[in-house]
Design an enzyme around this catalytic site. Structure first.
Site, PDB file in Angstrom:
ATOM      1  N   CYS A   2       5.429 -10.153 -10.551  1.00  0.00           N
ATOM      2  CA  CYS A   2       6.211 -11.232 -11.154  1.00  0.00           C
ATOM      3  C   CYS A   2       6.866 -10.695 -12.418  1.00  0.00           C
ATOM      4  O   CYS A   2       6.230 -10.021 -13.218  1.00  0.00           O
ATOM      5  CB  CYS A   2       5.401 -12.456 -11.519  1.00  0.00           C
ATOM      6  SG  CYS A   2       4.942 -13.450 -10.112  1.00  0.00           S
ATOM      7  N   ARG A  27       8.875  -5.861  -9.395  1.00  0.00           N
ATOM      8  CA  ARG A  27       7.581  -6.501  -9.639  1.00  0.00           C
ATOM      9  C   ARG A  27       7.267  -7.583  -8.617  1.00  0.00           C
ATOM     10  O   ARG A  27       6.151  -8.106  -8.582  1.00  0.00           O
ATOM     11  CB  ARG A  27       7.557  -7.112 -11.041  1.00  0.00           C
ATOM     12  CG  ARG A  27       7.831  -6.109 -12.131  1.00  0.00           C
ATOM     13  CD  ARG A  27       7.959  -6.825 -13.438  1.00  0.00           C
ATOM     14  NE  ARG A  27       6.685  -7.307 -13.887  1.00  0.00           N
ATOM     15  CZ  ARG A  27       5.867  -6.658 -14.693  1.00  0.00           C
ATOM     16  NH1 ARG A  27       6.216  -5.493 -15.160  1.00  0.00           N
ATOM     17  NH2 ARG A  27       4.723  -7.153 -15.045  1.00  0.00           N
ATOM     18  N   TRP A  74       6.083 -12.731  -7.070  1.00  0.00           N
ATOM     19  CA  TRP A  74       5.238 -12.204  -6.004  1.00  0.00           C
ATOM     20  C   TRP A  74       4.112 -13.224  -5.881  1.00  0.00           C
ATOM     21  O   TRP A  74       3.262 -13.358  -6.770  1.00  0.00           O
ATOM     22  CB  TRP A  74       4.691 -10.825  -6.371  1.00  0.00           C
ATOM     23  CG  TRP A  74       3.872 -10.223  -5.266  1.00  0.00           C
ATOM     24  CD1 TRP A  74       4.340  -9.560  -4.164  1.00  0.00           C
ATOM     25  CD2 TRP A  74       2.449 -10.241  -5.133  1.00  0.00           C
ATOM     26  NE1 TRP A  74       3.299  -9.164  -3.366  1.00  0.00           N
ATOM     27  CE2 TRP A  74       2.124  -9.568  -3.934  1.00  0.00           C
ATOM     28  CE3 TRP A  74       1.414 -10.771  -5.907  1.00  0.00           C
ATOM     29  CZ2 TRP A  74       0.808  -9.410  -3.505  1.00  0.00           C
ATOM     30  CZ3 TRP A  74       0.100 -10.609  -5.471  1.00  0.00           C
ATOM     31  CH2 TRP A  74      -0.187  -9.928  -4.275  1.00  0.00           C
ATOM     32  N   ASN A 103       3.425 -15.142 -15.101  1.00  0.00           N
ATOM     33  CA  ASN A 103       2.934 -13.990 -14.350  1.00  0.00           C
ATOM     34  C   ASN A 103       1.423 -13.954 -14.538  1.00  0.00           C
ATOM     35  O   ASN A 103       0.953 -13.903 -15.669  1.00  0.00           O
ATOM     36  CB  ASN A 103       3.596 -12.719 -14.893  1.00  0.00           C
ATOM     37  CG  ASN A 103       2.937 -11.425 -14.426  1.00  0.00           C
ATOM     38  OD1 ASN A 103       2.996 -10.428 -15.121  1.00  0.00           O
ATOM     39  ND2 ASN A 103       2.324 -11.416 -13.275  1.00  0.00           N
ATOM     40  N   GLY A 104       0.685 -14.031 -13.448  1.00  0.00           N
ATOM     41  CA  GLY A 104      -0.774 -13.995 -13.561  1.00  0.00           C
ATOM     42  C   GLY A 104      -1.412 -15.022 -12.643  1.00  0.00           C
ATOM     43  O   GLY A 104      -0.768 -15.564 -11.743  1.00  0.00           O
ATOM     44  N   GLU A 482      -3.446   8.918   2.539  1.00  0.00           N
ATOM     45  CA  GLU A 482      -2.156   8.548   1.962  1.00  0.00           C
ATOM     46  C   GLU A 482      -1.086   8.443   3.050  1.00  0.00           C
ATOM     47  O   GLU A 482      -0.241   7.539   3.032  1.00  0.00           O
ATOM     48  CB  GLU A 482      -1.766   9.570   0.879  1.00  0.00           C
ATOM     49  CG  GLU A 482      -0.363   9.454   0.326  1.00  0.00           C
ATOM     50  CD  GLU A 482      -0.052   8.133  -0.376  1.00  0.00           C
ATOM     51  OE1 GLU A 482      -0.951   7.294  -0.533  1.00  0.00           O
ATOM     52  OE2 GLU A 482       1.125   7.955  -0.742  1.00  0.00           O
ATOM     53  N   LYS A 486       1.043   5.094   3.822  1.00  0.00           N
ATOM     54  CA  LYS A 486       2.515   5.091   3.823  1.00  0.00           C
ATOM     55  C   LYS A 486       3.034   4.454   5.101  1.00  0.00           C
ATOM     56  O   LYS A 486       3.908   3.606   5.074  1.00  0.00           O
ATOM     57  CB  LYS A 486       3.090   6.497   3.742  1.00  0.00           C
ATOM     58  CG  LYS A 486       3.233   7.239   2.441  1.00  0.00           C
ATOM     59  CD  LYS A 486       4.021   6.631   1.369  1.00  0.00           C
ATOM     60  CE  LYS A 486       3.230   5.565   0.699  1.00  0.00           C
ATOM     61  NZ  LYS A 486       2.779   5.781  -0.642  1.00  0.00           N
ATOM     62  N   GLU A 489       2.335   0.606   5.229  1.00  0.00           N
ATOM     63  CA  GLU A 489       3.009  -0.286   4.280  1.00  0.00           C
ATOM     64  C   GLU A 489       4.499  -0.439   4.557  1.00  0.00           C
ATOM     65  O   GLU A 489       5.054  -1.492   4.278  1.00  0.00           O
ATOM     66  CB  GLU A 489       2.713   0.056   2.805  1.00  0.00           C
ATOM     67  CG  GLU A 489       3.128   1.385   2.303  1.00  0.00           C
ATOM     68  CD  GLU A 489       2.616   1.677   0.880  1.00  0.00           C
ATOM     69  OE1 GLU A 489       2.244   0.765   0.132  1.00  0.00           O
ATOM     70  OE2 GLU A 489       2.606   2.871   0.511  1.00  0.00           O
ATOM     71  N   HIS A 505     -18.069   9.825  15.414  1.00  0.00           N
ATOM     72  CA  HIS A 505     -19.018   8.795  14.966  1.00  0.00           C
ATOM     73  C   HIS A 505     -18.437   7.392  15.128  1.00  0.00           C
ATOM     74  O   HIS A 505     -18.969   6.448  14.563  1.00  0.00           O
ATOM     75  CB  HIS A 505     -19.415   9.055  13.513  1.00  0.00           C
ATOM     76  CG  HIS A 505     -20.151  10.348  13.345  1.00  0.00           C
ATOM     77  ND1 HIS A 505     -21.457  10.522  13.745  1.00  0.00           N
ATOM     78  CD2 HIS A 505     -19.751  11.549  12.865  1.00  0.00           C
ATOM     79  CE1 HIS A 505     -21.831  11.765  13.505  1.00  0.00           C
ATOM     80  NE2 HIS A 505     -20.808  12.415  12.971  1.00  0.00           N
ATOM     81  N   LYS A 604       5.964  -3.639  -6.455  1.00  0.00           N
ATOM     82  CA  LYS A 604       5.825  -2.283  -6.973  1.00  0.00           C
ATOM     83  C   LYS A 604       4.730  -2.158  -8.024  1.00  0.00           C
ATOM     84  O   LYS A 604       3.985  -1.204  -8.061  1.00  0.00           O
ATOM     85  CB  LYS A 604       7.181  -1.867  -7.562  1.00  0.00           C
ATOM     86  CG  LYS A 604       7.234  -0.463  -8.096  1.00  0.00           C
ATOM     87  CD  LYS A 604       7.363   0.526  -6.970  1.00  0.00           C
ATOM     88  CE  LYS A 604       7.168   1.952  -7.408  1.00  0.00           C
ATOM     89  NZ  LYS A 604       6.665   2.776  -6.323  1.00  0.00           N
TER      90      LYS A 604
HETATM   91  N1  HGA Z   1       0.291 -17.280  -9.675  1.00  0.00           N
HETATM   92  C1  HGA Z   1       1.708 -17.385  -9.788  1.00  0.00           C
HETATM   93  C2  HGA Z   1       2.309 -16.136 -10.372  1.00  0.00           C
HETATM   94  C3  HGA Z   1       2.096 -14.990  -9.450  1.00  0.00           C
HETATM   95  C4  HGA Z   1       2.145 -13.633 -10.077  1.00  0.00           C
HETATM   96  O1  HGA Z   1       2.064 -13.421 -11.279  1.00  0.00           O
HETATM   97  N2  HGA Z   1       2.252 -12.632  -9.239  1.00  0.00           N
HETATM   98  O2  HGA Z   1       2.252 -11.344  -9.716  1.00  0.00           O
HETATM   99  C5  HGA Z   1       2.364 -17.734  -8.469  1.00  0.00           C
HETATM  100  O3  HGA Z   1       1.765 -17.559  -7.402  1.00  0.00           O
HETATM  101  O4  HGA Z   1       3.493 -18.191  -8.490  1.00  0.00           O
END
Ligand code: HGA
Length: 609
Positions: A2, A27, A74, A103-104, A482, A486, A489, A505, A604
């Site tokens: 975010c 982000r 995100w 963000n959080g 790795e 790659k 993803e 195994h 990212k």
């Molecule tokens: N929890 C919030 C913000 C998401 C966030 O910071 N993502 O990195 C949401 O879901 O909108």
């Protein structure tokens, strides 16, 4: 994850907000939005497409303003849908007084939601963020700065927020706890953002807010208080932030460009290294390296695999025991700390929330010798660690890390040699040989890149598969891990990696004619063992795709496809072998038509838990 941008100015700020969002899109890119103060009202535009689409909407609506906030998301709580996109409004869409971006993760969002619903607030989204908007509105006393200071006391979890009110047209208030946030100082205008890069071209005068800070941004003034409400002065730094990625040039995607940049960025990362010495990692490194007798590496994702590779190097060359831990696990488990530990964190962005928390946890257990391998010199990780080696990968745009990984490996190899030297395990002749090999790396990598046409042919086969296995042994086992990461993803092909000796195994049960088995086969001491493991796969009809060294005497035949790397590279061989796996993943994804640079569900920079 975010990205946040906010501004108070005396000019139209929409271009600044949109440019900032474009630079923060790495982000998160589930959705994006902007809110502005327009003629005494709050107005907003949101999109579940990319920032370019938001820009189009804003142009169509002629949306302009002097004060505002913007966000690229995100999703953690609530689907990536338009109603969950930030900014969030309170008390409601039609009568908005408060606009907020976040963000959080707010961990007590459920109980706050119940409380605010009882007070009459109607929720429009499933996000945890919307509770903060309603909480601020509920507590609003006409002074947004004062209100936010009180409101954040009710939050548990991690946040960086930026908020403004209809009633205070020239003010944006922001706060951080656990998520990054910076302030940009302008002339009669001020800004807030998730990182300095978002403001490149607007201001280079940057304040890095500290945990618990709340900041009041007005036209001619920036006022910061700490978590106790005490006014504080934070240093202003002049930051030459990168303005983002250069042009794509002849490449189809940034990931391809970044794979091909590796010879140059490895050269840049090693530039100026004329000899091995602890001081490469900062002043005082010699004393630290003298005191430690073990290493603890903390990292996530691709960086974790560079740490795993370093374990093989450090234990065999420097003879120092190494423990590599996934940061998100380490931070919550009971471990046995030792003060003589060198704690090494690895992070491309230097913002990875779990790694930062792991570092904090290690310090709380009394381990004070800290070192980071990081690609961003101004990041929290570099500020928090005593010693650092800054890789010079440049801006990495593709979400799937490539050049950041190989430059981390180059830095970790330098760390290996420096530890060996202090430990009396590096002769002058060995030092000279290693330095020579490192200087030759750009040429050696270029020779691997020249294999691209052969790898494209393999990728056509892979594009039709839904599963793949990757095998490696010794220090190439992390490279197999790795390679599998790659592939999954960016191509969404399910891939798993195993040390080749583990096949029998369990995973051998998966091998049929439909299963491609990618084998990393350097010509090292384990090559004969690896050949036996390959026979076990062939005996079950599995299709082997072998990356062999030039002299490894593995030949193509029925069910055995071989691409030869141009030279055997001893201890540095993982850096060459991973490049071929990057190309395989990239071309498989291209053949499947996925969004290579922005794969679904990912971002990212991982700034949430
Ligand atoms: N929890 C919030 C913000 C998401 C966030 O910071 N993502 O990195 C949401 O879901 O909108």
């Amino acid at each position: 994850m975010c990205g946040i941008v906010g501004a108070v100015a005396q000019r139209n700020i929409t271009p600044i907000l949109l440019e900032g969002l474009k630079r923060l899109e790495y982000r998160g890119y589930d959705s994006c939005g902007v809110a502005l103060h327009v003629d005494g009202q709050l107005q907003r535009s949101r999109s579940t497409s990319r920032v370019a689409d938001l820009e189009h909407q804003i142009e169509e609506a002629h949306l302009k303003g002097f004060t505002g906030i913007a966000h690229t998301r995100w999703a953690t709580h609530g689907a990536p849908a338009s109603h969950n996109a930030h900014p969030h409004f309170s008390p409601s869409t039609d009568n908005a007084r408060i606009a907020l971006v976040h963000n959080g993760i707010i961990e007590n969002h459920d109980e706050l939601r119940v409380e605010l619903t009882a007070l009459g607030y109607v929720f429009q989204s499933q996000t945890d963020t919307e509770v903060i908007a309603h909480l601020v509105d509920h507590m609003y006393n006409g002074d947004l700065f004062d209100t936010v200071q009180h409101a954040v006391k009710r939050l548990t979890g991690a946040y960086a927020i930026a908020v403004f009110s209809r009633e205070e047209p020239h003010r944006v208030v922001a706060a951080r706890q656990g998520s990054p946030l910076i302030v940009g100082l302008g002339n009669g205008e001020n800004f807030v953002a998730s990182d300095a890069m978002a403001l490149a071209g607007t201001t280079d005068q940057i304040i890095y807010l500290e945990e618990g800070d709340v900041v009041d941004l007005q036209l001619g003034r920036v006022w910061i208080v700490d978590s106790n409400g005490k006014q504080v002065q934070r240093d202003v730094k002049t930051v030459q932030a990168h303005t983002g990625a250069a042009e794509l040039g002849p490449y189809r995607h940034y990931m391809q460009k970044e794979i091909f940049e590796q010879p140059r960025v490895i050269g840049d990362t090693l530039e100026g290294v004329t000899g091995i010495m602890p001081e490469l990692f900062g002043d005082g490194a010699y004393n630290v390296f003298k005191q430690i007798d073990r290493v603890l590496i903390l990292a996530c994702g691709t960086s974790y695999y560079s740490g795993l590779t370093a374990k093989y190097w450090i234990e065999s060359v420097a003879k120092i025991p190494v423990n590599v831990e996934i940061a998100s696990e380490y931070r919550y488990r009971d471990s046995v700390p030792h003060p003589n530990t060198l704690v090494v964190t690895i992070s491309q962005s230097g913002e990875t929330a779990d790694t930062l928390a792991g570092l904090k946890h290690a310090r709380s257990l009394g381990m004070e010798h800290t070192l980071t391998i990081c690609n961003v010199a101004t990041s929290a990780m570099v500020r928090e660690c005593k010693l650092a080696y800054i890789t010079r990968a440049g801006v990495e745009v593709g979400v799937a890390s490539t050049k950041a990984f190989t430059t981390q490996l180059a830095a970790l190899f330098l760390l290996t040699l420096s530890l060996a030297q202090v430990n009396g395990r590096l002769t002058d002749a060995e030092e000279a040989n290693h330095l020579k090999a490192m200087r030759h790396l750009p040429v050696a990598i270029s020779a691997v890149l020249a294999l691209e046409p052969q790898i494209i042919a393999w990728a056509e086969d892979f594009a039709r598969k839904e599963n793949a296995l990757f095998l490696g042994r010794g220090m190439h086992y992390p490279i197999a891990l790795e390679g599998a990461l790659k592939l999954k993803e960016i191509s969404y092909i399910h891939a798993e990696a195993y040390p080749a000796g583990e096949l029998k195994h369990g995973p051998l049960a998966l091998v049929t004619e439909e299963m491609p088995v990618v084998t990393v086969a350097p010509n090292d001491t384990l090559i004969e063992k690896l050949k036996s493991n390959m026979q076990e796969v062939r005996a079950r009809g599995g299709q082997l795709y072998v990356f062999a060294d030039v002299d490894s005497r593995i030949t193509s035949g029925e069910g055995v496809h071989v691409i030869r790397l141009p030279e055997h590279y001893g201890l540095l061989s993982p850096i060459l072998h991973v490049v071929s796996l990057q190309l395989l993943a990239y071309h498989s994804a291209v053949a499947r038509g996925t969004d290579v640079d922005k794969p679904r569900n990912l971002a990212k920079s991982v700034t949430v838990e």
